[in-house]
Design a protein around this motif. Sequence first.
Motif, PDB file in Angstrom:
ATOM      1  N   UNK A  90     -58.053  -2.478   3.713  1.00 29.76           N
ATOM      2  CA  UNK A  90     -56.786  -3.643   3.781  1.00 29.76           C
ATOM      3  C   UNK A  90     -55.386  -3.023   3.056  1.00 29.76           C
ATOM      4  N   UNK A  91     -55.611  -2.642   2.014  1.00 25.54           N
ATOM      5  CA  UNK A  91     -54.378  -2.111   1.163  1.00 25.54           C
ATOM      6  C   UNK A  91     -53.700  -0.777   2.065  1.00 25.54           C
ATOM      7  N   UNK A  92     -54.296   0.170   1.936  1.00 29.14           N
ATOM      8  CA  UNK A  92     -54.053   1.282   2.687  1.00 29.14           C
ATOM      9  C   UNK A  92     -53.733   1.110   3.929  1.00 29.14           C
ATOM     10  N   UNK A  93     -54.423   0.293   4.968  1.00 29.11           N
ATOM     11  CA  UNK A  93     -54.202  -0.247   6.359  1.00 29.11           C
ATOM     12  C   UNK A  93     -52.828  -0.535   6.376  1.00 29.11           C
ATOM     13  N   UNK A  94     -52.392  -1.583   5.509  1.00 30.34           N
ATOM     14  CA  UNK A  94     -51.307  -2.251   5.341  1.00 30.34           C
ATOM     15  C   UNK A  94     -49.817  -1.344   5.511  1.00 30.34           C
ATOM     16  N   UNK A 199     -40.945  -0.608  -2.080  1.00 33.41           N
ATOM     17  CA  UNK A 199     -41.038  -1.614  -0.751  1.00 33.41           C
ATOM     18  C   UNK A 199     -40.634  -0.802   0.315  1.00 33.41           C
ATOM     19  N   UNK A 200     -40.855  -1.289   1.538  1.00 31.22           N
ATOM     20  CA  UNK A 200     -40.490  -0.679   3.000  1.00 31.22           C
ATOM     21  C   UNK A 200     -40.484  -1.824   3.866  1.00 31.22           C
ATOM     22  N   UNK A 201     -39.458  -1.766   4.725  1.00 28.82           N
ATOM     23  CA  UNK A 201     -39.412  -2.705   5.763  1.00 28.82           C
ATOM     24  C   UNK A 201     -40.714  -2.541   6.712  1.00 28.82           C
ATOM     25  N   UNK A 202     -41.166  -3.890   7.198  1.00 27.07           N
ATOM     26  CA  UNK A 202     -42.461  -3.472   8.174  1.00 27.07           C
ATOM     27  C   UNK A 202     -42.403  -4.659   9.134  1.00 27.07           C
ATOM     28  N   UNK A 203     -43.212  -4.361  10.100  1.00 26.40           N
ATOM     29  CA  UNK A 203     -43.431  -5.463  11.255  1.00 26.40           C
ATOM     30  C   UNK A 203     -44.819  -6.143  10.787  1.00 26.40           C
ATOM     31  N   UNK A 204     -44.972  -7.401  10.405  1.00 25.63           N
ATOM     32  CA  UNK A 204     -45.988  -7.905   9.812  1.00 25.63           C
ATOM     33  C   UNK A 204     -47.244  -7.719  10.633  1.00 25.63           C
ATOM     34  N   UNK A 205     -46.920  -8.063  12.082  1.00 28.03           N
ATOM     35  CA  UNK A 205     -48.089  -7.729  12.967  1.00 28.03           C
ATOM     36  C   UNK A 205     -48.878  -6.358  12.781  1.00 28.03           C
ATOM     37  N   UNK A 206     -47.830  -5.260  12.828  1.00 24.93           N
ATOM     38  CA  UNK A 206     -48.407  -4.001  12.886  1.00 24.93           C
ATOM     39  C   UNK A 206     -49.066  -3.953  11.553  1.00 24.93           C
ATOM     40  N   UNK A 282     -47.803  -2.586  19.863  1.00 26.65           N
ATOM     41  CA  UNK A 282     -48.288  -3.208  18.491  1.00 26.65           C
ATOM     42  C   UNK A 282     -49.063  -4.624  18.787  1.00 26.65           C
ATOM     43  N   UNK A 283     -48.410  -5.103  19.854  1.00 23.00           N
ATOM     44  CA  UNK A 283     -48.963  -6.588  20.444  1.00 23.00           C
ATOM     45  C   UNK A 283     -50.348  -6.266  20.850  1.00 23.00           C
ATOM     46  N   UNK A 284     -50.514  -5.584  21.801  1.00 25.92           N
ATOM     47  CA  UNK A 284     -51.920  -5.212  22.149  1.00 25.92           C
ATOM     48  C   UNK A 284     -52.867  -4.780  21.010  1.00 25.92           C
ATOM     49  N   UNK A 285     -52.337  -3.881  20.209  1.00 21.02           N
ATOM     50  CA  UNK A 285     -53.303  -3.398  18.912  1.00 21.02           C
ATOM     51  C   UNK A 285     -53.737  -4.654  18.287  1.00 21.02           C
ATOM     52  N   UNK A 286     -52.785  -5.525  18.009  1.00 14.33           N
ATOM     53  CA  UNK A 286     -52.973  -6.953  17.213  1.00 14.33           C
ATOM     54  C   UNK A 286     -54.118  -7.825  17.734  1.00 14.33           C
ATOM     55  N   UNK A 287     -53.947  -7.962  19.052  1.00 14.79           N
ATOM     56  CA  UNK A 287     -54.654  -8.895  19.751  1.00 14.79           C
ATOM     57  C   UNK A 287     -56.218  -8.226  19.886  1.00 14.79           C
TER      58      UNK A 287
END
Length: 355
Positions: A90-94, A199-206, A282-287
């Motif tokens: 979870x943590x490292x994945x994010x 901190x770092x900017x991030x796409x929440x979905x990714x 990213x959208x396909x990976x999230x789905x």
Amino acid sequence: MDVGLTSEQLSLRDSVRDILRAECPPSAARHASDGSDPERWRALWKTIVDLGWTELATLAGDYGPVEVAVVLEECGAAIAPVPMLSSVGLAAGALRCTGLDSVLADIAGGTVATLAVHSRGSRLPGAPMTLRAGRLRGRAVAVPNLPRAELIVTLAHSDDGVVAAVARCGDGVTVLAGESADPAQPVADLEVDTEPLATAPVDPEAALTAPLIAAAADLVGVARAALHRSVEHAKARRQFGAPIGAFQGIKHALADNLVCLERARSLTYAAAARLGDPDTTPAAAWTAAALAKAAAGEAAASCARTAVQVHGALGQTWEHDVHLYVRHAWQGAAMLGDSRALYHEVGRRFAGAAG
């Protein structure tokens, strides 16, 4: 896309399985659950760190998302009372899409971390914190393994968009004690008012894609182990002169469980393979990750529930191990979104795109 495991991945799976079979019998989760040995996890965690499993946090070398899924499935099957899922999954994945390599290196070295992304009243993960004037503030609920964590990874809204933020447990971080469905993997709520370490900017979905796959892999392991115990009991337990597995009510339920398990496993490893494919959007990976997590939650809950039914009165006793799988399945199924919420969100996005 070929999603079958390679010989190296199969070797990794067998090695992890053998070690957990020797070092982590179901009694380890039982002792962690009933409070008779609440620190049991530390010795097992040291073994895991020494063996280098936590180095999967950085996906260094030839390791990728599929290898992470392989190890987490085995940890789930062993219902290992260790923070492998919360730290590496979870943590490292994010954080893998943020460039915060120093934090990933700490997790790879054995620092216990967790991911706080659930707001109160929300069934799906998101950004529960805010980052204003260099101060991280907010509250998250049901944070996995929070009582054991040293680092907290979360998502926060800032003036520049959503960021991934890392905080160290201590001043400005309050752990709100509560009951966990699975005491071997304790969850707790969290209040934060502190200066983040990074901190770092991030796409929440990714950021949430890899954690969803990690949670799915853990649940696939739980489902597999619960189904295996049911099948073995159904073959050994006899009534009316025949194994109970010969009765339609039991063999049909077990067959349905196998279908659920194989569906969840296929979706999980396909999602892991897609995450490791640079051509996947990213959208396909999230789905793919959301569908895998939804299916795995269903499979784990179904296999655990059937295990209680197959074991009969024995399965409803504290002395039997079945309730350990039920607890882990229930808690894991709700993590990062329950199945109905995830299916609904995938359907909403599909309908929006079709329109």
